[in-house]
Design an enzyme around this catalytic site. Sequence first.
Site, PDB file in Angstrom:
ATOM      1  CB  CYS A  79      -0.989  -0.055   1.156  1.00 39.64           C
ATOM      2  SG  CYS A  79      -2.430   0.950   0.845  1.00 39.64           S
ATOM      3  CB  ILE A 134      -7.033   0.686   3.924  1.00 33.70           C
ATOM      4  CG1 ILE A 134      -7.553  -0.593   4.603  1.00 33.70           C
ATOM      5  CG2 ILE A 134      -7.400   1.916   4.758  1.00 33.70           C
ATOM      6  CD1 ILE A 134      -6.835  -0.961   5.896  1.00 33.70           C
ATOM      7  CG  HIS A 170      -3.227  -2.836   4.475  1.00 33.23           C
ATOM      8  ND1 HIS A 170      -2.349  -2.318   5.399  1.00 33.23           N
ATOM      9  CD2 HIS A 170      -3.708  -1.778   3.784  1.00 33.23           C
ATOM     10  CE1 HIS A 170      -2.296  -1.004   5.286  1.00 33.23           C
ATOM     11  NE2 HIS A 170      -3.118  -0.644   4.309  1.00 33.23           N
ATOM     12  CD  GLU A 172      -0.524  -5.246   6.622  1.00 33.14           C
ATOM     13  OE1 GLU A 172      -0.534  -5.716   5.461  1.00 33.14           O
ATOM     14  OE2 GLU A 172      -0.838  -4.074   6.875  1.00 33.14           O
TER      15      GLU A 172
HETATM   16  N1  GLN Z   1      -3.576   6.463   0.917  1.00 40.21           N
HETATM   17  C1  GLN Z   1      -2.294   6.173   1.486  1.00 40.21           C
HETATM   18  C2  GLN Z   1      -1.188   6.949   0.774  1.00 40.21           C
HETATM   19  O1  GLN Z   1      -1.400   7.537  -0.218  1.00 40.21           O
HETATM   20  C3  GLN Z   1      -1.986   4.696   1.435  1.00 40.21           C
HETATM   21  C4  GLN Z   1      -2.995   3.955   2.273  1.00 40.21           C
HETATM   22  C5  GLN Z   1      -2.483   2.718   2.933  1.00 40.21           C
HETATM   23  O2  GLN Z   1      -1.292   2.486   3.025  1.00 40.21           O
HETATM   24  N2  GLN Z   1      -3.409   1.963   3.456  1.00 40.21           N
HETATM   25  O3  GLN Z   1      -0.099   6.957   1.232  1.00 40.21           O
END
Ligand code: GLN
Length: 195
Positions: A79, A134, A170, A172
């Site tokens: 992410c 997320i 994610h 994990e």
């Molecule tokens: N939206 C976050 C970003 O741009 C990433 C979100 C996440 O790691 N769950 O850094």
Amino acid sequence: MVKVGVLGLQGAVREHVRSIEACGAEAVVIKRREQLAEVDGLIIPGGESTTMRRLIDKYDFMEELRSFSQSGKPMFGTCAGLILLAKTVAGYAEPHIGVMDVEVERNSFGRQRESFEAPLDIAGVAEDFEAVFIRAPHILQAGENVEVLAKHDGRIVAAREGQFLGCSFHPELTEDHRLTAYFVEMVKEAQANLV
Ligand code: GLN
């Protein structure tokens, strides 16, 4: 036993530690840049890429992270971690660590779908991986040496380029440790080749 570091400046650090340990490897939370020398591979967790970048600069990590990547040791960005690894971040003039040949777009699944789960078919990993997204980025473009491992809604959400592994979600946060196990295998193989 291989040692896998988790960059411990911000984000979902403990969950990765739990997942690494579930895969039978030793986990090290990296809070000081000197600790990078101790580990055979590194996970850059999810969180907030701009905040993590600020902390990388504040604690003087950037040069060490780039030389870690040059050493050939595997790195896995999840992410926000994927955003940090990417060579190009859409809408930004400069990347962060900038080592994996992909262009990513931040927060690219829209406001209504800020957070969701979806089953993924991840090549070489699992056909039925329940992935937690997320405020996730996705990979807009992947370089020629990048292997696309999974797509969701036609968008690339997991990829590998040699020593670099990245995913939008994610891995994990659930009890399914198969993607972490795949990374631990990458670390074992690299360690066998680097000694
Ligand atoms: N939206 C976050 C970003 O741009 C990433 C979100 C996440 O790691 N769950 O850094």
